[in-house]
Write a protein that holds these residues in place. Sequence first.
Motif, short mmCIF file in Angstrom:
data_model
loop_
_atom_site.label_atom_id
_atom_site.label_comp_id
_atom_site.label_asym_id
_atom_site.label_seq_id
_atom_site.Cartn_x
_atom_site.Cartn_y
_atom_site.Cartn_z
N UNK A 137 1.15 -0.94 0.08
CA UNK A 137 -0.09 -0.08 0.23
C UNK A 137 1.01 1.20 -0.12
N UNK A 138 1.78 1.33 1.33
CA UNK A 138 2.96 3.02 0.87
C UNK A 138 3.44 2.43 -0.21
N UNK A 139 4.27 1.72 -1.44
CA UNK A 139 4.59 1.69 -2.47
C UNK A 139 4.16 1.95 -3.22
N UNK A 140 2.79 1.58 -3.18
CA UNK A 140 1.25 2.05 -5.19
C UNK A 140 0.85 3.47 -4.07
N UNK A 141 0.36 3.43 -3.08
CA UNK A 141 -0.71 4.14 -2.70
C UNK A 141 -0.78 5.37 -2.15
N UNK A 142 0.91 5.45 -1.35
CA UNK A 142 0.89 6.17 -0.19
C UNK A 142 0.06 5.62 1.27
N UNK A 143 1.13 6.35 2.81
CA UNK A 143 0.63 6.33 4.29
C UNK A 143 -0.95 5.79 4.28
N UNK A 144 -1.31 6.92 3.65
CA UNK A 144 -3.03 6.58 3.99
C UNK A 144 -3.67 5.97 4.21
N UNK A 145 -2.83 5.29 2.89
CA UNK A 145 -3.80 3.74 2.61
C UNK A 145 -3.38 2.73 3.84
N UNK A 146 -2.94 2.96 4.60
CA UNK A 146 -3.13 1.44 5.30
C UNK A 146 -3.91 1.73 6.33
N UNK A 147 -4.43 2.93 6.52
CA UNK A 147 -5.33 3.07 7.19
C UNK A 147 -6.98 3.37 6.55
N UNK A 148 -7.21 3.68 5.49
CA UNK A 148 -8.30 3.33 4.59
C UNK A 148 -8.69 2.39 3.81
N UNK A 149 -7.64 1.10 4.19
CA UNK A 149 -8.38 0.45 3.44
C UNK A 149 -8.70 -0.75 4.74
N UNK A 150 -8.99 -0.41 6.31
CA UNK A 150 -9.73 -0.76 6.97
C UNK A 150 -11.25 -0.51 6.98
N UNK A 151 -11.41 1.07 6.25
CA UNK A 151 -12.82 1.57 6.09
C UNK A 151 -14.33 0.27 5.60
N UNK A 152 -13.65 0.17 3.94
CA UNK A 152 -14.72 -0.89 3.25
C UNK A 152 -14.61 -2.29 3.84
N UNK A 153 -13.71 -2.93 4.65
CA UNK A 153 -13.70 -3.79 5.11
C UNK A 153 -14.34 -3.54 7.00
N UNK A 154 -14.29 -2.42 7.30
CA UNK A 154 -15.41 -2.43 8.30
C UNK A 154 -16.71 -1.87 8.56
N UNK A 155 -16.84 -1.77 6.61
CA UNK A 155 -18.35 -1.16 6.81
C UNK A 155 -18.61 -2.91 5.85
N UNK A 156 -18.32 -3.49 5.34
CA UNK A 156 -18.63 -5.56 5.39
C UNK A 156 -19.04 -6.34 6.87
N UNK A 157 -17.91 -6.08 7.40
CA UNK A 157 -17.86 -6.55 8.30
C UNK A 157 -19.19 -6.30 9.75
N UNK A 158 -19.04 -5.03 9.57
CA UNK A 158 -20.97 -4.21 10.73
C UNK A 158 -21.85 -4.97 10.17
N UNK A 159 -22.11 -4.95 8.30
CA UNK A 159 -23.23 -5.29 8.29
C UNK A 159 -23.57 -6.98 8.53
N UNK A 160 -22.09 -7.64 8.14
CA UNK A 160 -22.05 -9.17 7.93
C UNK A 160 -22.38 -9.50 10.24
N UNK A 161 -21.94 -8.84 10.41
CA UNK A 161 -21.80 -8.76 12.06
C UNK A 161 -23.72 -8.81 12.74
N UNK A 162 -24.28 -7.77 12.31
CA UNK A 162 -25.56 -7.01 11.93
C UNK A 162 -26.71 -8.69 11.76
N UNK A 163 -26.38 -9.28 10.81
CA UNK A 163 -27.00 -10.13 10.37
C UNK A 163 -26.61 -11.64 10.99
N UNK A 164 -25.22 -11.86 11.04
CA UNK A 164 -25.04 -13.02 11.36
C UNK A 164 -24.68 -13.25 12.76
N UNK A 165 -24.27 -12.38 13.15
CA UNK A 165 -23.53 -13.08 14.52
C UNK A 165 -24.50 -13.23 15.51
N UNK A 166 -25.08 -14.60 16.58
CA UNK A 166 -25.76 -13.98 17.28
C UNK A 166 -26.21 -13.06 18.16
#
Length: 479
Positions: A137-166
């Motif tokens: 990520x640092x070599x290709x997109x810059x240092x900020x993307x080591x944090x931005x990468x968490x955002x879409x993963x976090x959104x998907x994880x939230x939706x899945x957790x709401x629906x699937x985690x008991x």
Amino acid sequence: MILVDQTIVSVATPALMKGLSADVNNVVWVTSAYLLAFAVPLLLTGRLGDRFGPKNIYLTGLVLFTGASLWCGLSHTISGLIIARVVQGLGASMMTPQTMAVITRTFPAHQRGRAMSLWGAVAGIATLVGPIVGGVLVDSLGWAWIFFINVPVGVVAFVLAVRLVPRLPTHTHRFDLVGVALSGLGMFLIVFGIQEGQTYHWGTLAGPITVWRLIIAGVVVMAAFVVWQSRNKGEPLVPLGLFKDRNFSLANVAITTVGFSITAMSFPLMLWAQVVRGFSPTRAALLLVPMAVLSGVLAPWTGRLTDRVHPRLLAGIGMTAFPVSLLWLSRVMSPSVPIWQFLLPVALLGIANAFMWSPIGTTANRNLPIHQAGAGAGVYNTTRQVGAVLGSASIAALMQAQLVSHLGKAAGGSAESFAGASGKLPAALGAGFSTAMGNSLLLPAAVLVIGLIAVVCFATPRHMSQTHVKEEEPAPASR
């Protein structure tokens, strides 16, 4: 995301220094602040899951973590980034204990190993892929993307957790406010002192305050916490009865040594690859791919075995393979070693990982009552994090001592001076640097012997015993 973010910043250090006009000590705090905010509240956040439900606490922590990740990427000053990392660490501390608690409360003891194998595979691989992802990520997109990468993963994880985690039933708890205060203060003093010890050369922080006084004060406060827990007639933050379970106590010893060694080994390996062999951060991190692949492939298989085979055998294989692989690496690290010879002990590390995480994690909580799953997970993850902090501080001090011993004045004052240097180390210094880094790996190898002794002493789990008492059944769950 939680474990990747412990290591992902390390490869972005030069980019952060340049992009935010910061010195190396400030950038070190980008990781230190995260680890501190992560480790200190774990005892409390594990208990919160028992009281308010692990799903609710997990989702709250996920929102904090994801939002703070966006904040990190948008930061334009080093102080703003450090504050954002504190919030991110708090979110991580809320999520981590709930993952183990949900598994413990959802699966009966005789099926828990298979579920924990996936948890263990994620834990093992995530600690290894952080530098790889960070370098790319640092070599290709810059240092900020080591944090931005968490955002879409976090959104998907939230939706899945709401629906699937008991949504599991909660248990009424009184919060031990004195215990919360003592544990928080004690953990802060110890973790902060250990993290910052190398920065201040284990000397004076300010005025009469020294690193050692800080750590000793933390130990005293934690001793007072233990005494309070033993005398609390109400409901203590950490029920000391947890430690009456032999396997729980021994598993905590073992995972502390694993956390220590996983963190400690990466520093000399990555420095050697970049400084002696002249590899880029991404290429250096790719040396760990055999470890990550073998760990991921074997972990589900060992998880299935965990439900049927005595944990001392499975964990014993992992805790034996781990120090052997480190000893092997320490012997082959030289300026001219063929890479294939280096990758052989790295592959053995992958086998070790597959046989450690699931058997030890499953054994820790397998015999505990369901209503104490959160407390047990909080203690377990706390000891692992404390081990990681100890490993980071200890290996930094040892590497510096070894560099001075083998390179003398050429050591340039610190290991960080080599890490920040551009290009490959001159050949005349390569042999001494390789020896210093190889010898540094002997420390985590020695610490792992303690963990090996602990797992060899595991008792037979109740579900394997012919005379075991029927386990408390997991409560019905709702979505």
